[in-house]
Design a protein around this motif. Structure first.
Motif, PDB file in Angstrom:
ATOM      1  N   TRP A   1      36.473  43.707  40.020  1.00 19.15           N
ATOM      2  CA  TRP A   1      37.709  43.744  40.780  1.00 19.15           C
ATOM      3  C   TRP A   1      38.277  42.313  40.570  1.00 19.15           C
ATOM      4  CZ3 TRP A   1      40.856  46.643  43.937  1.00 19.15           C
ATOM      5  CH2 TRP A   1      41.713  45.938  44.907  1.00 19.15           C
ATOM      6  N   ARG A   2      37.468  41.412  40.856  1.00 22.02           N
ATOM      7  CA  ARG A   2      38.099  39.973  40.551  1.00 22.02           C
ATOM      8  C   ARG A   2      38.282  39.662  39.261  1.00 22.02           C
ATOM      9  NH1 ARG A   2      32.769  36.628  43.201  1.00 22.02           N
ATOM     10  NH2 ARG A   2      32.586  37.897  45.067  1.00 22.02           N
ATOM     11  N   LEU A   3      37.883  40.304  38.182  1.00 24.36           N
ATOM     12  CA  LEU A   3      38.354  40.072  36.835  1.00 24.36           C
ATOM     13  C   LEU A   3      39.778  40.718  36.459  1.00 24.36           C
ATOM     14  CD1 LEU A   3      35.247  40.336  34.372  1.00 24.36           C
ATOM     15  CD2 LEU A   3      36.469  38.317  35.144  1.00 24.36           C
ATOM     16  N   SER A   4      39.892  42.205  37.353  1.00 21.51           N
ATOM     17  CA  SER A   4      41.112  42.821  37.023  1.00 21.51           C
ATOM     18  C   SER A   4      42.179  42.227  37.689  1.00 21.51           C
ATOM     19  CB  SER A   4      40.529  44.286  37.223  1.00 21.51           C
ATOM     20  OG  SER A   4      40.451  44.418  38.710  1.00 21.51           O
ATOM     21  N   THR A   5      42.291  41.486  38.751  1.00 20.53           N
ATOM     22  CA  THR A   5      43.406  41.289  39.389  1.00 20.53           C
ATOM     23  C   THR A   5      44.386  40.404  38.470  1.00 20.53           C
ATOM     24  OG1 THR A   5      41.990  39.591  40.379  1.00 20.53           O
ATOM     25  CG2 THR A   5      42.448  41.470  41.640  1.00 20.53           C
ATOM     26  N   PRO A   6      44.162  39.468  37.608  1.00 19.14           N
ATOM     27  CA  PRO A   6      45.039  38.806  36.722  1.00 19.14           C
ATOM     28  C   PRO A   6      45.695  39.934  35.945  1.00 19.14           C
ATOM     29  CG  PRO A   6      43.129  37.566  36.806  1.00 19.14           C
ATOM     30  CD  PRO A   6      42.868  38.848  37.422  1.00 19.14           C
ATOM     31  N   PHE A   7      45.048  40.850  35.293  1.00 19.12           N
ATOM     32  CA  PHE A   7      45.665  41.664  34.392  1.00 19.12           C
ATOM     33  C   PHE A   7      46.475  42.791  35.375  1.00 19.12           C
ATOM     34  CE2 PHE A   7      41.529  40.672  32.358  1.00 19.12           C
ATOM     35  CZ  PHE A   7      42.040  40.271  31.267  1.00 19.12           C
ATOM     36  N   THR A   8      46.180  42.934  36.615  1.00 18.74           N
ATOM     37  CA  THR A   8      47.126  43.745  37.405  1.00 18.74           C
ATOM     38  C   THR A   8      48.310  43.256  37.550  1.00 18.74           C
ATOM     39  OG1 THR A   8      45.336  45.108  38.286  1.00 18.74           O
ATOM     40  CG2 THR A   8      47.420  45.046  39.610  1.00 18.74           C
ATOM     41  N   THR A   9      48.324  41.866  37.707  1.00 19.95           N
ATOM     42  CA  THR A   9      49.468  40.931  38.107  1.00 19.95           C
ATOM     43  C   THR A   9      50.521  41.149  36.938  1.00 19.95           C
ATOM     44  OG1 THR A   9      48.097  39.707  39.636  1.00 19.95           O
ATOM     45  CG2 THR A   9      50.216  38.866  38.594  1.00 19.95           C
ATOM     46  N   ILE A  10      49.922  40.923  35.592  1.00 13.48           N
ATOM     47  CA  ILE A  10      50.638  40.862  34.603  1.00 13.48           C
ATOM     48  C   ILE A  10      51.432  42.336  34.237  1.00 13.48           C
ATOM     49  CG2 ILE A  10      50.688  40.482  32.024  1.00 13.48           C
ATOM     50  CD1 ILE A  10      48.718  38.383  32.410  1.00 13.48           C
ATOM     51  N   LEU A  11      50.544  43.248  34.608  1.00 14.75           N
ATOM     52  CA  LEU A  11      50.841  44.863  33.977  1.00 14.75           C
ATOM     53  C   LEU A  11      52.306  45.004  35.006  1.00 14.75           C
ATOM     54  CD1 LEU A  11      47.561  46.595  33.438  1.00 14.75           C
ATOM     55  CD2 LEU A  11      49.320  45.899  31.794  1.00 14.75           C
ATOM     56  N   LEU A  12      52.112  44.858  36.425  1.00 12.89           N
ATOM     57  CA  LEU A  12      53.053  45.085  37.284  1.00 12.89           C
ATOM     58  C   LEU A  12      54.399  44.403  37.083  1.00 12.89           C
ATOM     59  CD1 LEU A  12      51.050  45.260  40.729  1.00 12.89           C
ATOM     60  CD2 LEU A  12      51.805  47.110  39.536  1.00 12.89           C
ATOM     61  N   ALA A  13      54.315  43.004  36.932  1.00 15.19           N
ATOM     62  CA  ALA A  13      55.150  42.287  36.649  1.00 15.19           C
ATOM     63  C   ALA A  13      55.953  43.058  35.196  1.00 15.19           C
ATOM     64  CB  ALA A  13      54.965  40.915  36.200  1.00 15.19           C
ATOM     65  N   MET A  14      55.205  43.371  34.144  1.00 16.69           N
ATOM     66  CA  MET A  14      55.927  43.740  33.024  1.00 16.69           C
ATOM     67  C   MET A  14      56.698  45.242  33.379  1.00 16.69           C
ATOM     68  SD  MET A  14      52.892  42.998  30.240  1.00 16.69           S
ATOM     69  CE  MET A  14      53.705  44.017  28.963  1.00 16.69           C
ATOM     70  N   LEU A  15      55.807  45.912  34.082  1.00 16.67           N
ATOM     71  CA  LEU A  15      56.328  47.338  34.726  1.00 16.67           C
ATOM     72  C   LEU A  15      57.847  47.270  35.571  1.00 16.67           C
ATOM     73  CD1 LEU A  15      56.123  50.272  34.515  1.00 16.67           C
ATOM     74  CD2 LEU A  15      54.729  50.205  36.820  1.00 16.67           C
ATOM     75  N   ALA A  16      57.957  45.895  36.123  1.00 18.16           N
ATOM     76  CA  ALA A  16      59.182  45.991  36.878  1.00 18.16           C
ATOM     77  C   ALA A  16      60.362  45.605  36.162  1.00 18.16           C
ATOM     78  CB  ALA A  16      59.027  44.684  37.651  1.00 18.16           C
TER      79      ALA A  16
END
Length: 364
Positions: free
Chosen positions: A271-286
């Motif tokens: 979970w701790r490792l995945s949160t930065p990747f989630t941040t980038i993916l959500l920003a790109m999806l926006a």
């Protein structure tokens, strides 16, 4: 440089406003959970403030990515609605360049989110658990009010005051129940008042009871009941010897749980490792979600963006729970949820990604 600064400013303004609103709402929601304990004297004001701040720090790893995600949708939606994106295209600002600027901002934010998850999160949880244990063991005697059952130490002590004159005054008709290994002690006293004891620079508060009847009721087979009458007895409403805390995945440092194979540790570390990747993916999806026609309402795609986030967050947290309980192995672990988000993002950004790759191929 001018166009990039302009885009970042247009995204930063709603990001700051949205993050402040989300933090205020979360802080208010957290404070509501502690208000009853504060009124009843179970928590001091300083403890409540610190608990709220710690919970807020823990929540930032989720609030920051979602605030960035929605801010990009709003900002770019406004630029599309005002035909500013069309003007940027006339200035040779391609969709790929727009995506690159957004990814630059998302990368900077992702670094901050990674620090929050890997460093701040375990520290905040450790401090939060320490305060919670202290709150369970400590009762503010001066703030105790009549007509309230005070249950402390997980039910080991229950105190009830029938009447009391003011917050610092003596109480009358006091009932105390103490759960002990071999029996249960019930005390009824006519009068009680707090007394302070200074030991090694620390002030501990006790309750002095007068004209008390003590009933020791045996809870084991063959035990005998006893009844005593005392003129004065001093009781400790708190337990000043704190038990050693139990180990927990959320309070353990990231380096310590990185090599662990326990399901709870694996789920927490992933979970701790995945949160930065989630941040980038959500920003790109926006970026593709914000795409619209000129003079279109900038809030048109906001509902879709919120729905996508809720579905993803539900899958994301469910994946962590399944790994934590051993229902899913360490591989794929929780990574299948970000992988689904990456597939969706890549599909919706296929045009911008192709533009970026072609520009890089054409570059000397």
């Amino acid at each position: 440089m001018i166009i990039r600064t302009y885009l970042l400013r247009e995204i930063g303004k709603p990001l700051a406003a949205m993050l402040v609103v989300c933090m205020a709402l979360f802080a208010g929601y957290s404070a509501a959970d502690f208000l009853s304990d504060a009124v009843n004297g179970l928590l001091s004001t300083n403890t409540i403030v610190e608990l709220i701040v710690l919970k807020l720090l823990i929540s930032l790893e989720v609030l920051v990515p979602v605030a960035l995600y929605l801010s990009i949708v709003l900002a770019l939606g406004t630029l599309y609605g005002n035909s500013e994106i069309t003007a940027l295209h006339a200035l040779r600002v391609t969709p790929g360049m727009l995506l690159r600027h957004v990814m630059t901002l998302a990368g900077c934010v992702a670094i901050g989110v990674g620090i929050l998850s890997l460093v701040v999160r375990p520290w905040a949880y450790e401090r939060l658990h320490a305060l919670s244990r202290s709150a369970e063991l400590t009762l503010d005697v001066d703030a105790m009010q009549p007509g309230t059952f005070y249950v402390v130490q997980n039910g080991a002590r229950v105190i009830f005051l029938t009447r009391r004159q003011g917050p610092n005054g003596p109480a009358r008709d006091i009932f105390v129940q103490l759960r002990r290994p071999n029996d249960t002690r019930i005390i009824h006293a006519e009068l009680g008042y707090p007394v302070a004891d200074d030991v090694n620079g620390r002030t501990d508060f006790y309750v002095r009871l007068k004209n008390a009847h003590i009933y020791d009721i045996g809870t084991r087979p063959g035990a005998h009941d006893q009844v005593m009458t005392v003129r004065e007895i001093t009781q400790d409403p708190n337990r000043h010897v704190v038990d050693a805390p139990d180990d927990s995945s959320v309070t353990t440092g990231s380096l310590s749980i990185a090599a662990s194979h326990q399901p709870a540790d694996v789920a927490e570390f992933q979970w701790r490792l995945s949160t930065p990747f989630t941040t980038i993916l959500l920003a790109m999806l926006a970026v593709p979600l914000a795409r619209g026609r000129p003079r279109q309402n900038r809030y048109g795609k906001l509902g879709t963006a919120i729905l996508i986030f809720f579905v993803y967050y539900l899958l994301y947290t469910s994946a962590r729970t399944w790994v934590q309980h051993g229902m899913v192995a360490a591989f794929p672990g929780i990574w299948w949820a970000p992988a689904l988000l990456a597939i969706l993002t890549g599909f919706m950004l296929r045009g911008q990604i192709a533009d970026l790759l072609s520009r890089r191929a054409d570059a000397p």
